[in-house]
Design an enzyme around this catalytic site. Sequence first.
Site, PDB file in Angstrom:
ATOM      1  N   GLY A   1       0.835  -1.218   0.000  1.00  0.00           N
ATOM      2  CA  GLY A   1       0.000   0.000   0.000  1.00  0.00           C
ATOM      3  C   GLY A   1       0.859   1.254   0.000  1.00  0.00           C
ATOM      4  O   GLY A   1       0.537   2.252   0.648  1.00  0.00           O
TER       5      GLY A   1
ATOM      6  N   LEU B   1       1.537   3.585  -2.172  1.00  0.00           N
ATOM      7  CA  LEU B   1       1.217   4.801  -2.929  1.00  0.00           C
ATOM      8  C   LEU B   1       0.255   5.723  -2.174  1.00  0.00           C
ATOM      9  O   LEU B   1      -0.180   6.734  -2.698  1.00  0.00           O
ATOM     10  CB  LEU B   1       0.609   4.432  -4.287  1.00  0.00           C
ATOM     11  CG  LEU B   1       1.516   3.588  -5.199  1.00  0.00           C
ATOM     12  CD1 LEU B   1       0.770   3.188  -6.465  1.00  0.00           C
ATOM     13  CD2 LEU B   1       2.787   4.339  -5.555  1.00  0.00           C
TER      14      LEU B   1
ATOM     15  N   ASP C   1       1.788  -1.817  -4.614  1.00  0.00           N
ATOM     16  CA  ASP C   1       0.420  -1.315  -4.444  1.00  0.00           C
ATOM     17  C   ASP C   1      -0.421  -1.978  -5.537  1.00  0.00           C
ATOM     18  O   ASP C   1       0.080  -2.828  -6.292  1.00  0.00           O
ATOM     19  CB  ASP C   1       0.382   0.219  -4.567  1.00  0.00           C
ATOM     20  CG  ASP C   1      -0.780   0.829  -3.759  1.00  0.00           C
ATOM     21  OD1 ASP C   1      -0.544   1.625  -2.850  1.00  0.00           O
ATOM     22  OD2 ASP C   1      -1.959   0.496  -4.070  1.00  0.00           O
TER      23      ASP C   1
ATOM     24  N   TYR D   1     -13.875  -0.543   9.608  1.00  0.00           N
ATOM     25  CA  TYR D   1     -12.458  -0.154   9.719  1.00  0.00           C
ATOM     26  C   TYR D   1     -11.954  -0.431  11.139  1.00  0.00           C
ATOM     27  O   TYR D   1     -10.915  -1.068  11.335  1.00  0.00           O
ATOM     28  CB  TYR D   1     -12.335   1.333   9.388  1.00  0.00           C
ATOM     29  CG  TYR D   1     -10.945   1.922   9.451  1.00  0.00           C
ATOM     30  CD1 TYR D   1      -9.898   1.411   8.682  1.00  0.00           C
ATOM     31  CD2 TYR D   1     -10.677   3.034  10.261  1.00  0.00           C
ATOM     32  CE1 TYR D   1      -8.621   1.990   8.720  1.00  0.00           C
ATOM     33  CE2 TYR D   1      -9.415   3.610  10.298  1.00  0.00           C
ATOM     34  CZ  TYR D   1      -8.396   3.083   9.532  1.00  0.00           C
ATOM     35  OH  TYR D   1      -7.144   3.667   9.578  1.00  0.00           O
TER      36      TYR D   1
ATOM     37  N   LYS E   1      -9.163  -3.170  12.283  1.00  0.00           N
ATOM     38  CA  LYS E   1      -7.895  -2.696  12.845  1.00  0.00           C
ATOM     39  C   LYS E   1      -7.732  -3.166  14.298  1.00  0.00           C
ATOM     40  O   LYS E   1      -6.628  -3.454  14.738  1.00  0.00           O
ATOM     41  CB  LYS E   1      -7.808  -1.172  12.760  1.00  0.00           C
ATOM     42  CG  LYS E   1      -7.725  -0.651  11.343  1.00  0.00           C
ATOM     43  CD  LYS E   1      -6.528  -1.211  10.601  1.00  0.00           C
ATOM     44  CE  LYS E   1      -5.582  -0.151  10.171  1.00  0.00           C
ATOM     45  NZ  LYS E   1      -4.408  -0.662   9.453  1.00  0.00           N
TER      46      LYS E   1
HETATM   47  N1  LIG Z   1      -3.752   8.624   6.996  1.00  0.00           N
HETATM   48  C1  LIG Z   1      -4.189   8.630   8.244  1.00  0.00           C
HETATM   49  O1  LIG Z   1      -4.610   9.678   8.771  1.00  0.00           O
HETATM   50  C2  LIG Z   1      -4.122   7.366   9.053  1.00  0.00           C
HETATM   51  C3  LIG Z   1      -4.571   7.432  10.383  1.00  0.00           C
HETATM   52  C4  LIG Z   1      -4.551   6.272  11.137  1.00  0.00           C
HETATM   53  C5  LIG Z   1      -4.044   5.106  10.613  1.00  0.00           C
HETATM   54  N2  LIG Z   1      -3.609   5.063   9.324  1.00  0.00           N
HETATM   55  C6  LIG Z   1      -3.128   3.777   8.813  1.00  0.00           C
HETATM   56  O2  LIG Z   1      -1.947   3.945   8.048  1.00  0.00           O
HETATM   57  C7  LIG Z   1      -1.926   2.986   6.985  1.00  0.00           C
HETATM   58  C8  LIG Z   1      -1.732   3.707   5.665  1.00  0.00           C
HETATM   59  O3  LIG Z   1      -2.783   4.621   5.511  1.00  0.00           O
HETATM   60  P1  LIG Z   1      -2.806   5.727   4.363  1.00  0.00           P
HETATM   61  O4  LIG Z   1      -3.332   6.960   4.973  1.00  0.00           O
HETATM   62  O5  LIG Z   1      -1.531   5.749   3.624  1.00  0.00           O
HETATM   63  O6  LIG Z   1      -3.963   5.110   3.469  1.00  0.00           O
HETATM   64  P2  LIG Z   1      -4.218   5.357   1.918  1.00  0.00           P
HETATM   65  O7  LIG Z   1      -5.628   5.002   1.636  1.00  0.00           O
HETATM   66  O8  LIG Z   1      -3.739   6.714   1.530  1.00  0.00           O
HETATM   67  O9  LIG Z   1      -3.250   4.272   1.281  1.00  0.00           O
HETATM   68  C9  LIG Z   1      -3.532   2.893   1.343  1.00  0.00           C
HETATM   69  C10 LIG Z   1      -2.973   2.244   0.107  1.00  0.00           C
HETATM   70  O10 LIG Z   1      -3.368   0.863   0.122  1.00  0.00           O
HETATM   71  C11 LIG Z   1      -3.603   0.494  -1.215  1.00  0.00           C
HETATM   72  N3  LIG Z   1      -4.447  -0.703  -1.285  1.00  0.00           N
HETATM   73  C12 LIG Z   1      -5.800  -0.788  -1.228  1.00  0.00           C
HETATM   74  N4  LIG Z   1      -6.194  -2.060  -1.399  1.00  0.00           N
HETATM   75  C13 LIG Z   1      -5.059  -2.791  -1.549  1.00  0.00           C
HETATM   76  C14 LIG Z   1      -4.814  -4.173  -1.761  1.00  0.00           C
HETATM   77  N5  LIG Z   1      -5.816  -5.045  -1.876  1.00  0.00           N
HETATM   78  N6  LIG Z   1      -3.527  -4.591  -1.858  1.00  0.00           N
HETATM   79  C15 LIG Z   1      -2.509  -3.701  -1.766  1.00  0.00           C
HETATM   80  N7  LIG Z   1      -2.678  -2.377  -1.600  1.00  0.00           N
HETATM   81  C16 LIG Z   1      -3.945  -1.938  -1.472  1.00  0.00           C
HETATM   82  C17 LIG Z   1      -4.273   1.704  -1.857  1.00  0.00           C
HETATM   83  O11 LIG Z   1      -4.148   1.658  -3.269  1.00  0.00           O
HETATM   84  C18 LIG Z   1      -3.518   2.854  -1.213  1.00  0.00           C
HETATM   85  O12 LIG Z   1      -2.436   3.297  -2.011  1.00  0.00           O
HETATM   86  C19 LIG Z   1      -3.241   2.209   7.088  1.00  0.00           C
HETATM   87  O13 LIG Z   1      -3.017   1.028   7.786  1.00  0.00           O
HETATM   88  C20 LIG Z   1      -4.143   3.120   7.898  1.00  0.00           C
HETATM   89  O14 LIG Z   1      -5.088   2.395   8.614  1.00  0.00           O
HETATM   90  C21 LIG Z   1      -3.644   6.178   8.533  1.00  0.00           C
END
Ligand SMILES: NC(=O)c1ccc[n+]([C@@H]2O[C@H](COP(=O)([O-])OP(=O)(O)OC[C@H]3O[C@@H](n4cnc5c(N)ncnc54)[C@H](O)[C@@H]3O)[C@@H](O)[C@H]2O)c1
Length: 315
Positions: A8, A10, A33, A142, A146
């Site tokens: 993931g 990107l 990704d 979600y 998680k």
């Molecule tokens: N951004 C935030 O504010 C935030 C807050 C709390 C936790 N998180 C955690 O951080 C991590 C990354 O979050 P993010 O903000 O970068 O999310 P995001 O949605 O920006 O990125 C997630 C990536 O996962 C990819 N993806 C989706 N389905 C997939 C699959 N089947 N196989 C492989 N890749 C796949 C998507 O294409 C995307 O690029 C996650 O675990 C999220 O729960 C993020």
Amino acid sequence: MTNILITGSLGQVGSELIDYLLASYGGTIYVTDVQKEPKIRENSRINYEFLDVRDREAVDNIIRNRNIDEVYHLASILSATGEKDPYLAYNVNLTGTVNVLNACVTRDVKKVFIPSTIGVYGPEVQKENAPIRHNSIPTTMYGITKFTTEMLSQYYFNKYNLDVRSLRYPGLLSYKVAPTAGTTDYAVDMIKHAAQGNLYECYLKEETKLPMLYMPDAMKATLRMMTSPQESIRIRTSYNVMAYSFSPKELEEEVRKLNPDFNVKYNPDFRQKIADTWPYSINTEDAVKDWNFKPEYDLKATVADMFKNFKNQSI
Ligand SMILES: NC(=O)c1ccc[n+]([C@@H]2O[C@H](COP(=O)([O-])OP(=O)(O)OC[C@H]3O[C@@H](n4cnc5c(N)ncnc54)[C@H](O)[C@@H]3O)[C@@H](O)[C@H]2O)c1
């Protein structure tokens, strides 16, 4: 040399994490990704491959064939998209995570990072200073996936001695890559609209307080925890991290100091229901004690930095 796999990669977090990993490690970074032909910048140490984490064999193959030492498992479906397509969230967040954990055990991966979220809390959470251990059951898909991931991380550590580490990120603020479909995304959008001189329509109520952290602090915390000695990591579910807590109204007031003409219209949608189940702030004392968590940006410094960068982007 340490070979790293990011799943993931990107997304909002992965796009920024790459630079921190390049600076901290010597080997190749396999960024993966589900996009077929993404634009990846030229760097001899970055190698892009398509990887859908739901595909168990593909996950195992890449970890084996690329001699992966450490995995940063970021592939996930976030809160708002998860409520629109709970089945997808279940499959990516749980089946995908178990595929990664199993392959890491089988292929002797040394360390795994799996971020968690404030979404693991549920509606009856202690709103201020919510502790790591809690008995407030999450009500969103979600949150459920998680929360279960945190339990799985601890299980794989206890049963297989797999060195899984995790941070429970709050809302992450960044200007480089737009957040996708979380519930805290409004904060990034509000600062962006202010910097570009546009009215902003906010999908949360003005008094909804949530914990937040600026991306550079989130990345430094991630690397600091991941490079700490194994014995200092006492918590194998997830460490709470945050820098400050604010409501949309409080952010609006901070942003208006930089653009006095800025206006916000409040029009809550389905994301309000998600935010209502989350705490205002979370207790970070274990992260401070165990690996010296120390965010540098307060709200004022964060808003100033983001505002300046969004303004430059629009020129
Ligand atoms: N951004 C935030 O504010 C935030 C807050 C709390 C936790 N998180 C955690 O951080 C991590 C990354 O979050 P993010 O903000 O970068 O999310 P995001 O949605 O920006 O990125 C997630 C990536 O996962 C990819 N993806 C989706 N389905 C997939 C699959 N089947 N196989 C492989 N890749 C796949 C998507 O294409 C995307 O690029 C996650 O675990 C999220 O729960 C993020």
